[in-house]
Design a protein around this motif. Structure first.
Motif, mmCIF file in Angstrom:
data_model
loop_
_atom_site.group_PDB
_atom_site.id
_atom_site.type_symbol
_atom_site.label_atom_id
_atom_site.label_comp_id
_atom_site.label_asym_id
_atom_site.label_seq_id
_atom_site.Cartn_x
_atom_site.Cartn_y
_atom_site.Cartn_z
ATOM 1 N N ALA A 1 -0.116 0.877 -2.877
ATOM 2 C CA ALA A 1 -1.043 0.390 -1.278
ATOM 3 C C ALA A 1 -2.389 1.641 -1.463
ATOM 4 C CB ALA A 1 -0.330 0.574 -0.387
ATOM 5 N N GLY A 2 -2.295 2.867 -2.146
ATOM 6 C CA GLY A 2 -3.182 3.542 -1.971
ATOM 7 C C GLY A 2 -2.440 4.755 -1.175
ATOM 8 N N VAL A 3 -1.505 4.957 -0.879
ATOM 9 C CA VAL A 3 -1.451 5.331 0.721
ATOM 10 C C VAL A 3 -0.876 7.041 -0.017
ATOM 11 C CG1 VAL A 3 0.452 5.812 2.098
ATOM 12 C CG2 VAL A 3 -0.464 3.672 2.180
ATOM 13 N N ILE A 4 -0.022 7.223 -1.166
ATOM 14 C CA ILE A 4 0.269 8.312 -2.005
ATOM 15 C C ILE A 4 -1.135 8.226 -3.118
ATOM 16 C CG2 ILE A 4 2.044 9.551 -3.913
ATOM 17 C CD1 ILE A 4 3.677 8.109 -2.166
ATOM 18 N N THR A 5 -1.735 9.542 -3.932
ATOM 19 C CA THR A 5 -2.749 8.605 -4.461
ATOM 20 C C THR A 5 -2.636 9.620 -5.735
ATOM 21 O OG1 THR A 5 -4.039 10.648 -3.737
ATOM 22 C CG2 THR A 5 -4.910 8.433 -2.499
ATOM 23 N N GLY A 6 -1.274 10.388 -5.686
ATOM 24 C CA GLY A 6 -1.122 11.122 -6.951
ATOM 25 C C GLY A 6 -0.392 12.045 -6.544
ATOM 26 N N TYR A 7 0.044 13.025 -7.790
ATOM 27 C CA TYR A 7 0.870 14.129 -7.516
ATOM 28 C C TYR A 7 0.364 14.911 -8.200
ATOM 29 C CZ TYR A 7 4.575 10.619 -6.347
ATOM 30 O OH TYR A 7 5.270 9.500 -5.941
ATOM 31 N N ARG A 8 0.859 16.724 -7.482
ATOM 32 C CA ARG A 8 -0.492 17.769 -8.086
ATOM 33 C C ARG A 8 0.855 19.068 -8.021
ATOM 34 N NH1 ARG A 8 -4.392 17.058 -4.559
ATOM 35 N NH2 ARG A 8 -3.662 19.115 -3.511
ATOM 36 N N GLY B 1 2.143 16.048 -10.897
ATOM 37 C CA GLY B 1 2.936 16.314 -11.062
ATOM 38 C C GLY B 1 3.891 16.072 -11.443
ATOM 39 N N ASP C 1 -3.126 9.883 1.287
ATOM 40 C CA ASP C 1 -4.786 8.960 1.484
ATOM 41 C C ASP C 1 -5.170 9.223 3.119
ATOM 42 O OD1 ASP C 1 -6.618 8.113 2.602
ATOM 43 O OD2 ASP C 1 -7.261 6.759 0.678
ATOM 44 N N LEU D 1 8.254 13.431 0.265
ATOM 45 C CA LEU D 1 7.369 13.590 -0.979
ATOM 46 C C LEU D 1 6.628 14.842 -1.158
ATOM 47 C CD1 LEU D 1 7.442 10.206 -2.306
ATOM 48 C CD2 LEU D 1 8.785 12.116 -3.084
ATOM 49 N N GLN D 2 5.618 15.237 0.416
ATOM 50 C CA GLN D 2 4.875 16.082 0.200
ATOM 51 C C GLN D 2 5.601 17.573 0.511
ATOM 52 O OE1 GLN D 2 1.343 14.930 3.025
ATOM 53 N NE2 GLN D 2 3.157 13.574 4.190
ATOM 54 N N LEU E 1 -0.307 19.761 -15.141
ATOM 55 C CA LEU E 1 -0.029 19.583 -13.846
ATOM 56 C C LEU E 1 -0.338 19.434 -12.602
ATOM 57 C CD1 LEU E 1 3.517 21.273 -14.844
ATOM 58 C CD2 LEU E 1 3.330 19.001 -14.524
ATOM 59 N N GLN E 2 -1.489 19.877 -12.828
ATOM 60 C CA GLN E 2 -2.950 19.544 -11.135
ATOM 61 C C GLN E 2 -2.666 18.611 -11.117
ATOM 62 O OE1 GLN E 2 -4.475 23.057 -10.410
ATOM 63 N NE2 GLN E 2 -4.388 23.857 -12.271
ATOM 64 N N GLY F 1 7.416 16.473 -4.588
ATOM 65 C CA GLY F 1 6.621 16.003 -5.568
ATOM 66 C C GLY F 1 7.334 15.646 -6.046
ATOM 67 N N LEU G 1 7.213 10.173 3.434
ATOM 68 C CA LEU G 1 6.017 10.331 2.030
ATOM 69 C C LEU G 1 6.564 11.934 3.158
ATOM 70 C CD1 LEU G 1 3.575 8.234 4.371
ATOM 71 C CD2 LEU G 1 3.618 9.194 1.447
ATOM 72 N N TYR H 1 5.059 21.216 -5.609
ATOM 73 C CA TYR H 1 4.376 19.774 -6.637
ATOM 74 C C TYR H 1 4.673 18.865 -4.533
ATOM 75 C CZ TYR H 1 6.193 21.401 -11.152
ATOM 76 O OH TYR H 1 6.547 22.014 -12.253
ATOM 77 N N ARG H 2 3.299 18.497 -5.019
ATOM 78 C CA ARG H 2 3.666 17.592 -3.362
ATOM 79 C C ARG H 2 2.736 16.383 -4.229
ATOM 80 N NH1 ARG H 2 -0.251 21.997 -1.400
ATOM 81 N NH2 ARG H 2 -1.801 19.897 -1.604
ATOM 82 N N ALA H 3 3.098 15.400 -3.126
ATOM 83 C CA ALA H 3 2.420 14.035 -2.943
ATOM 84 C C ALA H 3 0.746 14.226 -3.006
ATOM 85 C CB ALA H 3 3.395 12.957 -2.873
ATOM 86 N N ASP H 4 0.180 13.464 -3.065
ATOM 87 C CA ASP H 4 -0.981 13.268 -2.349
ATOM 88 C C ASP H 4 -1.211 12.180 -1.343
ATOM 89 O OD1 ASP H 4 -3.346 15.290 -1.938
ATOM 90 O OD2 ASP H 4 -4.439 14.542 -4.057
ATOM 91 N N LYS I 1 -5.540 6.158 5.050
ATOM 92 C CA LYS I 1 -4.690 4.848 4.376
ATOM 93 C C LYS I 1 -3.177 5.369 5.837
ATOM 94 C CE LYS I 1 -6.332 2.744 1.680
ATOM 95 N NZ LYS I 1 -6.139 2.897 0.019
#
Lengths: 148, 148
Positions: free
Chosen positions: A48-55, B20, B59, A16-17, B16-17, A20, A13, B54-57, B62
């Motif tokens: 599992a929804g821990v990572i909700t996406g990439y931006r 990403g 939760d 990737l934070q 990309l927003q 990404g 995490l 770029y970043r992983a989002d 979680k």
DNA sequence: CTCTACAGCCGGGAATCTGCCGGTATCTTT
DNA sequence: AAAGATACCGGCAGATTCCCGGCTGTAGAG
């Protein structure tokens, strides 16, 4: 599903934070795992929804949003739908937190000019009293939550 | 370098927003460009500092950060280094905006429990008076700045 | 007006990455 | 001890990214 995260998950995490787009092969290298094992963990975290996406992260000032403000909105009513509709329509409202306290909402708002900001505030003021503070600077490079 | 963004650039930023990790081939398809042309534009946006990363989002709930709060810090002094050091050390402080008004800083803070939050507030209170509001919910899916 | 320079785009091929498979080691369950 | 589950590894096919040369349209110089 209710499983907790181990140290490797937290490392993943963190990586990737920070980036990404890190290739899974390189990610595996950094957390001392094979690419396939790293892939599997990332997939699990996503499922599992821990990572909700990439931006992609965009520099606001480089795209013309020179004014950033924190707006607190005192919203006495109970009908929140019209406000939510406005939030959905106005992409200048970057973030909206509903909070305890006198001010029900705390918003982060970006504008291209003072006139633009004024117009946004006027729209928001239809819903209740507003308190606005301009932002001088972001002091932090976002790094996201880390291992508690 | 001082060049402005055209409609295609804005579309790329919007895509990309939202995602990403969108492959450049698919990105090109969505903005009606070849993969190589899309790549070139993305590289240019990165090089110009428009896209800063770029970043992983993640939760927050979680991963155990069940408490989110907005803390406003009234910091009368002029020596900001100690505060900045704290911000760098405490990854629970997700965001720090320096603003106009009585409260010099507006912070977004995540904590695993009320006790944890209390401890963070205590650390911050060394620097000045704090006003804390708990966050019920994030009302917005982040979509970032769009074309003005 | 023509020629040249340049920016943006396209297509293709090499290198890299991802997704999927089977196989192995460890730990728990029976 | 055997069976099952979990996490890991290596390898391969397909997809993606990166880099190159070539094409087109525009702007500026001659």
């Amino acid at each position: 599903m209710t499983e907790s995260l181990d140290a490797t998950d937290w490392s993943i995490l963190a990586e990737l934070q920070r980036d990404g787009r890190l290739p899974l092969t390189e990610l595996g290298r950094r957390v001392s795992l094979s690419a396939s094992a790293a892939t599997e963990r990332v997939k699990r975290l996503e499922a599992a929804g821990v990572i909700t996406g990439y931006r992609a992260d965009v520099d606001l000032t480089k795209v013309g949003f020179l004014v950033l403000a924190v707006v607190r909105l005192k919203y006495p009513g109970s009908r929140h739908e019209p406000l939510h509709r406005l939030l959905g329509e106005r992409s200048e409202i970057l973030e909206c937190l509903r909070t305890t306290g006198d001010d029900c909402y705390t918003l982060k708002v970006a504008a291209t000019s003072m006139a633009h900001l004024e117009q946004l505030i006027n729209e928001l003021a239809q819903f209740g009293g507003t308190t606005t503070n301009l932002v001088y600077s972001h002091t932090l490079p976002y790094r996201g939550p880390q291992r508690p």
